[in-house]
Design a protein around this motif. Structure first.
Motif, short mmCIF file in Angstrom:
data_model
loop_
_atom_site.label_atom_id
_atom_site.label_comp_id
_atom_site.label_asym_id
_atom_site.label_seq_id
_atom_site.Cartn_x
_atom_site.Cartn_y
_atom_site.Cartn_z
N UNK A 150 0.87 -1.18 0.00
CA UNK A 150 0.00 0.00 0.00
C UNK A 150 0.90 1.22 0.00
N UNK A 151 0.66 2.15 -0.88
CA UNK A 151 1.49 3.36 -0.85
C UNK A 151 1.32 4.06 0.50
N UNK A 152 2.39 4.54 1.02
CA UNK A 152 2.36 5.26 2.29
C UNK A 152 1.60 6.57 2.13
N UNK A 202 1.38 9.28 3.87
CA UNK A 202 2.08 10.56 4.08
C UNK A 202 3.00 10.88 2.91
N UNK A 203 3.68 9.86 2.43
CA UNK A 203 4.57 10.09 1.30
C UNK A 203 3.76 10.50 0.07
N UNK A 204 2.68 9.79 -0.12
CA UNK A 204 1.82 10.10 -1.27
C UNK A 204 1.29 11.52 -1.13
N UNK A 205 0.88 11.84 0.08
CA UNK A 205 0.36 13.18 0.33
C UNK A 205 1.41 14.24 0.08
N UNK A 206 2.61 13.97 0.51
CA UNK A 206 3.68 14.94 0.31
C UNK A 206 3.89 15.19 -1.18
N UNK A 207 3.92 14.10 -1.90
CA UNK A 207 4.21 14.22 -3.32
C UNK A 207 3.06 14.86 -4.10
N UNK A 209 8.29 9.18 10.85
CA UNK A 209 7.70 7.86 10.88
C UNK A 209 6.47 7.75 11.77
N UNK A 210 5.99 8.86 12.23
CA UNK A 210 4.75 8.83 13.04
C UNK A 210 3.72 9.73 12.35
N UNK A 211 2.47 9.35 12.49
CA UNK A 211 1.46 10.17 11.83
C UNK A 211 0.73 11.06 12.83
N UNK A 212 0.90 10.78 14.11
CA UNK A 212 0.19 11.54 15.16
C UNK A 212 -1.32 11.52 14.93
N UNK A 224 -0.37 1.42 5.11
CA UNK A 224 -0.32 2.78 4.59
C UNK A 224 0.38 3.72 5.56
N UNK A 225 0.53 3.25 6.80
CA UNK A 225 1.12 4.12 7.81
C UNK A 225 0.25 5.32 8.10
N UNK A 226 -1.06 5.15 7.91
CA UNK A 226 -1.95 6.29 8.07
C UNK A 226 -2.16 6.65 9.54
N UNK A 227 -2.06 5.68 10.41
CA UNK A 227 -2.31 5.94 11.83
C UNK A 227 -1.29 5.23 12.70
N UNK A 228 -1.12 5.79 13.89
CA UNK A 228 -0.17 5.20 14.82
C UNK A 228 -0.82 4.18 15.75
#
Lengths: 343, 343
Positions: free
Chosen positions: A45-47, A49-54, B56-59, B116-120
DNA sequence: TCGTCTCTCCAAAGCGGTTTGGAAAATTGG
DNA sequence: CCAATTTTCCAAACCGCTTTGGAGAGACGA
């Protein structure tokens, strides 16, 4: 598993993998298949935050819950509204973020939310008359939509609202048609725009039959069960008590019903009641036939509509303001009847 | 305004500016002051996504709202719970994200949220008996905490819960002490863990006085007003009707009260009622003295506690599972009295 | 005066994606 | 068969921040 390692595993560049997954045409069907299969296999799954940044988008919409103190009342419609909204948002790949904010630093929080790029848009809940948040959001320049309207706003803004004035005018007229002339209004807080408009509708309908409004039959507060009860008791104790009562919410209406019963009267015969009904999932107005005659408008459906409209505002930043009026239906239940003959 | 341009404006490197703002010691006080002033002046906020990417944290903490279909009932406690939780989260710089998920792809969504690293971390709401989400989350390895417990779980997990069994045992005992022996239980859905435990407590207390449970006095469903009404009518029509009723929620209790009145009986005299009360802000149990005798436990406070505990789990990933038991208080209101003498 | 420490500060390498500007390969047309 | 396209893929820049590994400048003791 990130894009880089996925690409390495496939022997392709990150570019190609990214494009394959995002449906760009510059990649052959065969490769796309291969990439998609691998993505599934590795559970890639694309990360976010990274996707959002880009991309510069966060794919998140905020709903701000105001609360001036610890004991602020939560709006009972919150759950159903969020349910409707999140469902619609999910369809478009958006998530909803809830931020609690104290009255005094509204300004700061909205500005920060925008500056931080944490969200792509905002849903404004519970607007008051001349709500200061609207010019603020206009100033900030973040897409937003208001659930309700704000009387006295000159600047244009996007909103979705129930036609509160008309629905309460119709409800009142329904009662005057039945012969009622002494009609109480147990309203919500009247600095809130919806309550303000409901009162207008009520007054208009009274005026239409030449009845002057009586302050003793009007009140305004947080719409709890106890409030409905207390005010009904008060009104029924008047020398010239109401024969009908309009309520701003199901909860108050339940209190009204209790007060009527406690006075040894029968709802729908001695005292008619019409309430607004947000069609909350946990507070249904009866099962087969409605308990209360009501102006009904699903807040859940409203949530879904607001979400969709906000998404289109985000997609098209200089879209003209969206103004979506919902009509409440007047459903007839067992709580209304002809005005009792004056004895 | 981003870090780069802010640094340029100050004639400093991004490193120094970042450190100055984040309180690192490698920067002189004079410079830090200068940087902070500029940050305020330019209304600079670090971009959440960029910061998240770097740290590396999404808060962000997620709450998943299950919903199998369009007409799924929203839990009435949702608003207050979220209110309590977001307030606590905000204190630690966290936001709350609401994701709606259909029953069938729970698995997928949780996995995706993590990948996705969307949440911690995640708050799990409304656990059932042997809830499958718990082993799932253990497997995924994302910090989470359960609001409630799940009977039959062997693996350890973090939870915050009200002592439902004890509180319903006490409530039932309170009634048996008053001489009641025919006690109805209008319970929530018993595949839900809280309802399951409440029933246990109820049964234990009955057993303690040698009363066998009677299926005619038990029921289990979504806790609406109509449900409370309907079941009470049914029970009161029995040959051997109950003299007391336990209710799982304020809403049902309101329906119970209505049914009692409609049968021409008086609550607290002919039929005693005890309800569980989540202390919802829009559904207070009376104002000065409680309407219902109740087992009370603030769901808002629970939200705050869960949020704080989850944050500590996130901060310390191999923290031992947190298990926090809340006791409900038994508040005595006007809805209970001694068992009426058998006539 | 000189080496050695602190104090400050900085360049550059990530974090994990998207997207631009080509380049190589395959296809087409004459 | 060769030039002109089109197709397919890639290297590298970029999004905005944190953080590592120094470097330069004073301060200090010898």
């Amino acid at each position: 598993m990130n894009l880089k390692t996925l690409a390495e595993n496939l022997g392709l560049s990150q570019t190609t993998v990214s494009r394959a997954l995002n449906g760009y045409p510059e990649v052959s069907e065969a490769t796309r298949q291969r990439v998609q299969d691998a993505a599934v296999r590795f559970n890639y799954r694309p990360n976010s935050r990274a996707k959002g940044l880009a991309t510069g988008r966060s794919m998140v919409v905020a709903q701000i819950v105001p609360g001036s103190s610890e004991h602020e009342m939560v709006n009972p419609i919150f759950g159903d509204f969020v349910g409707g909204a999140t469902e619609a948002l999910a369809r478009f790949g958006y998530d909803m973020m809830i931020t609690r904010v104290l009255e005094d630093d509204q300004d700061k929080i909205y500005r920060e939310l925008h500056a931080r790029g944490a969200v792509d848009g905002v849903i404004l809940q519970g607007p008051s008359v001349e709500d200061a948040r609207i010019p603020l959001l206009n100033d900030i320049g973040m897409p937003y939509i208001v659930h309700g309207r704000s009387t006295g706003m000159t600047a244009p803004y996007s909103w979705v609202d129930v036609n509160n004035r008309r629905s309460f005018r119709r409800a009142t007229q329904f009662l005057t048609d039945l012969g009622h002339r002494r009609i109480g209004l147990i309203n919500g807080l009247e600095y809130m725009d919806f309550a303000h408009r409901r009162r207008q509708g009520y007054c208009e309908a009274l005026e239409a039959v030449g009845v002057a409004e009586d302050p003793a039959l009007l009140c305004s507060a947080d719409m709890t069960e106890g409030y409905g009860y207390r005010e009904t008791r008060r009104m029924l104790a008047l020398d010239n008590p109401p024969t009908a009562i309009l309520s701003a919410s199901m909860l108050s209406a339940i209190g009204i019903r209790r007060a009527i019963q406690d006075c040894g009267l029968v709802m729908g015969r001695d005292v008619s009641v019409i309430t607004h009904d947000d069609d909350l999932s946990y507070l249904r107005n009866g099962e087969d036939i409605p308990i209360f005659t009501a102006t009904r408008s699903s807040v859940r459906a409203a949530g879904a509509i607001l979400a969709e409209q906000l998404i289109s505002l985000i997609a098209e930043p200089d879209h003209a303001p969206i103004q979506h009026m919902l009509e409440a239906e007047l459903v007839v239940g067992a709580s209304t009847g002809p005005a009792p003959r004056r004895t």
